[in-house]
Motif scaffolding. Structure first.
Motif, PDB file in Angstrom:
ATOM      1  N   LEU A 225       0.970  -1.199  -0.137  1.00 27.55           N
ATOM      2  CA  LEU A 225      -0.044   0.004   0.092  1.00 27.55           C
ATOM      3  C   LEU A 225       0.923   1.219  -0.077  1.00 27.55           C
ATOM      4  N   GLU A 226       2.004   1.276   0.436  1.00 30.68           N
ATOM      5  CA  GLU A 226       3.044   2.552   0.377  1.00 30.68           C
ATOM      6  C   GLU A 226       2.935   3.601  -0.729  1.00 30.68           C
ATOM      7  N   ASN A 227       3.033   2.905  -1.904  1.00 29.36           N
ATOM      8  CA  ASN A 227       3.177   3.752  -3.146  1.00 29.36           C
ATOM      9  C   ASN A 227       2.407   3.080  -4.536  1.00 29.36           C
ATOM     10  N   PRO A 228       1.049   3.253  -4.334  1.00 26.85           N
ATOM     11  CA  PRO A 228       0.259   2.405  -5.291  1.00 26.85           C
ATOM     12  C   PRO A 228       0.048   3.041  -6.527  1.00 26.85           C
ATOM     13  N   PHE A 229       0.142   4.270  -6.620  1.00 27.65           N
ATOM     14  CA  PHE A 229      -0.160   5.319  -7.602  1.00 27.65           C
ATOM     15  C   PHE A 229       0.785   5.969  -8.426  1.00 27.65           C
ATOM     16  N   VAL A 230       0.504   6.290  -9.513  1.00 26.67           N
ATOM     17  CA  VAL A 230       1.358   7.019 -10.379  1.00 26.67           C
ATOM     18  C   VAL A 230       0.566   8.277 -11.392  1.00 26.67           C
ATOM     19  N   THR A 231       1.026   9.358 -11.498  1.00 23.87           N
ATOM     20  CA  THR A 231       0.301  10.246 -12.281  1.00 23.87           C
ATOM     21  C   THR A 231       1.102  10.621 -13.477  1.00 23.87           C
ATOM     22  N   LEU A 238      -3.456   3.459 -10.970  1.00 24.48           N
ATOM     23  CA  LEU A 238      -2.689   2.819 -10.143  1.00 24.48           C
ATOM     24  C   LEU A 238      -1.552   2.226 -10.868  1.00 24.48           C
ATOM     25  N   ARG A 239      -0.482   1.900 -10.280  1.00 21.33           N
ATOM     26  CA  ARG A 239       0.861   1.494 -10.610  1.00 21.33           C
ATOM     27  C   ARG A 239       0.653  -0.145 -11.380  1.00 21.33           C
ATOM     28  N   ARG A 240       1.114  -0.472 -12.439  1.00 23.83           N
ATOM     29  CA  ARG A 240       1.078  -2.017 -13.043  1.00 23.83           C
ATOM     30  C   ARG A 240       1.665  -2.855 -12.095  1.00 23.83           C
ATOM     31  N   ASP A 241       2.668  -2.563 -11.417  1.00 25.73           N
ATOM     32  CA  ASP A 241       3.265  -3.510 -10.476  1.00 25.73           C
ATOM     33  C   ASP A 241       2.252  -3.570  -9.055  1.00 25.73           C
ATOM     34  N   PHE A 242       1.569  -2.612  -8.932  1.00 32.88           N
ATOM     35  CA  PHE A 242       0.554  -2.808  -7.714  1.00 32.88           C
ATOM     36  C   PHE A 242      -0.583  -3.586  -8.197  1.00 32.88           C
ATOM     37  N   LEU A 243      -1.040  -3.624  -9.408  1.00 34.70           N
ATOM     38  CA  LEU A 243      -2.165  -4.146  -9.967  1.00 34.70           C
ATOM     39  C   LEU A 243      -1.688  -5.734 -10.302  1.00 34.70           C
ATOM     40  N   THR A 244      -0.659  -6.061 -10.665  1.00 36.42           N
ATOM     41  CA  THR A 244      -0.040  -7.255 -10.765  1.00 36.42           C
ATOM     42  C   THR A 244      -0.116  -7.949  -9.402  1.00 36.42           C
ATOM     43  N   SER A 245       0.442  -7.352  -8.318  1.00 38.76           N
ATOM     44  CA  SER A 245       0.400  -7.954  -7.096  1.00 38.76           C
ATOM     45  C   SER A 245      -0.871  -8.215  -6.409  1.00 38.76           C
TER      46      SER A 245
END
Length: 409
Positions: A225-231, A238-245
């Motif tokens: 959860l610490e850094n899930p977003f990118v602008t 949402l970052r792709r690595d977050f969505l993958t996890s």
């Protein structure tokens, strides 16, 4: 083995693997019941942890429960008949016990020991309800099931335990609650797609709370959860690595039966006839778990746990082939309990020892202790040092304690 004793010609091949240490071929036999439901036995790579502890004393028989592993795995790739109600209704612990007992006789073993983790303990409790004379001793970790409480009360207890763990998590990771709400609100208002192609909903995202019941759950969630977003160009995604996890955590591709038959393991207990999507119904009673709670304004907003919901059979591609039969199973009338308190408490019942975890969000402590009193002689090891998956972190120690308890007459 027959899927259903009433239809002896409809059979499957039951698979088990025997493992023993060098020089241990004459050790007494022990059969291992995997947690789940819906998972095959472990595939060991070495004699470490709890498995290594067992190999010092036993030759270990690893049983793939019906519908899993090499015992006729059931998933979307197989015969549609395997996903029908008639098949799903004969996959629970009482039928697994019949398979194990047939295996014992086929191997010419007079008696054997039992070890079960989580749902494996449910299987052991069913085994000792049916065939106590076949067992020398039994060990359960995180798996003393209720034998008296209906499924709705079970889920009320699991949500209560999960709330305690969740509030502890928010205390240790103070920003986590706001981040969870931020992600959920974003998912309610954005089209975020998992690597498997389907849109991720906020309600499905919330099921990652199952991690709160694991020993490393606080850390794994905090890192996720610490850094899930990118602008990018002013657009928040949402970052792709977050969505993958997240995708790997919310998919049941690896074990669809876990979801498909999960609530059926409580059928018939405490008078429960149909389980009727108990976890789905009970969540609406408890503040913080409501399915349609607004993450911006709700006083409490929680992740969910091991609970299974009907909409998952629409949103998860791995579960869509089970949707119709899962609904039928939720409405199935269970005529009997897998457990028999009189037999558990009878003189024929062997000595058992059980690791019972105080903060367990999967198998609530209070319900486990009530069942302990029904056993003729079960010796609890009560601890809050571990979570539900304690054998993954201190398995050798836990099993050593349980063996000492059984031998301490």
């Amino acid at each position: 083995m027959p899927w259903d004793p009433a239809s002896p010609d409809d059979t499957f091949e039951l698979f088990a693997r025997e493992v023993y240490a060098d020089g241990g071929a004459d050790n007494p036999p022990l059969v291992f019941f995997q947690g789940g439901p819906g998972f095959p036995a472990i595939r060991p790579y070495g004699a470490t942890g709890w498995f290594g502890e067992l190999l010092q004393h036993y030759r270990v028989i690893l049983l793939d429960q019906r519908g899993t592993g090499n015992s006729h795995r059931i998933d979307a790739a197989g015969d549609p008949q395997d996903r029908a109600l008639e098949r799903l209704a004969v996959l629970r612990q009482d039928y697994i016990v019949e398979d194990a007992e047939a295996l014992r006789r086929a191997l010419g073993i007079e008696k054997w020991a039992l070890f079960g983790q989580s749902f494996g303990g449910f299987c052991i409790t069913a085994y000792l309800s049916a065939y106590p004379e076949s067992v020398t001793e039994a060990f359960l970790t995180g798996g003393l099931p209720t034998i008296t409480d209906p499924v709705d009360d079970v889920y009320r207890a699991t949500y209560t335990k999960l709330t305690f763990r969740q509030e502890q998590f928010f205390t240790q990771v103070p920003w986590a609650n706001d981040r969870i709400r931020e992600i959920a609100y974003h998912l309610d208002n954005s089209d975020e797609t998992l690597p498997t192609g389907e849109r991720l909903s906020s309600r499905r995202f919330r099921t990652i709370g199952i991690n709160l019941g694991r020993g490393d759950g606080y850390l794994s969630l905090a890192y996720l959860l610490e850094n899930p977003f990118v602008t990018v160009k002013g657009v928040k995604r949402l970052r792709r690595d977050f969505l993958t996890s997240v995708g790997s955590q919310v998919s049941f591709e690896g074990a669809p039966l876990y979801a498909a038959i999960h609530e059926s393991i409580y059928g018939g207990v405490g008078g429960t006839a149909p389980t009727n999507w108990s976890a789905h119904r009970i969540r609406e009673e408890i503040a913080g778990y409501e399915e349609n709670a607004d993450p911006r304004t709700a006083d409490k907003f929680y992740l969910t746990g091991e609970h299974i919901y009907p909409w998952q059979f629409t949103e998860d591609p791995a579960l869509r082939p089970f949707a119709e039969s899962a609904e039928q199973l939720a409405q199935h009338e269970w005529r009997r309990s897998p457990y028999d308190a009189d037999t558990l408490g009878s003189a024929a019942s062997p000595t058992a020892a059980a690791a019972v975890y105080v903060d367990d969000v999967f198998v609530p402590f209070e319900l486990s202790m009530a069942t302990a009193h029904a056993y003729r002689d079960v010796r609890p090891h009560i601890t809050n040092f571990y979570q539900h998956d304690g054998i993954g972190f201190g398995g050798a120690e836990i099993l050593g304690i349980l063996r000492d308890k059984v031998r301490d007459h």
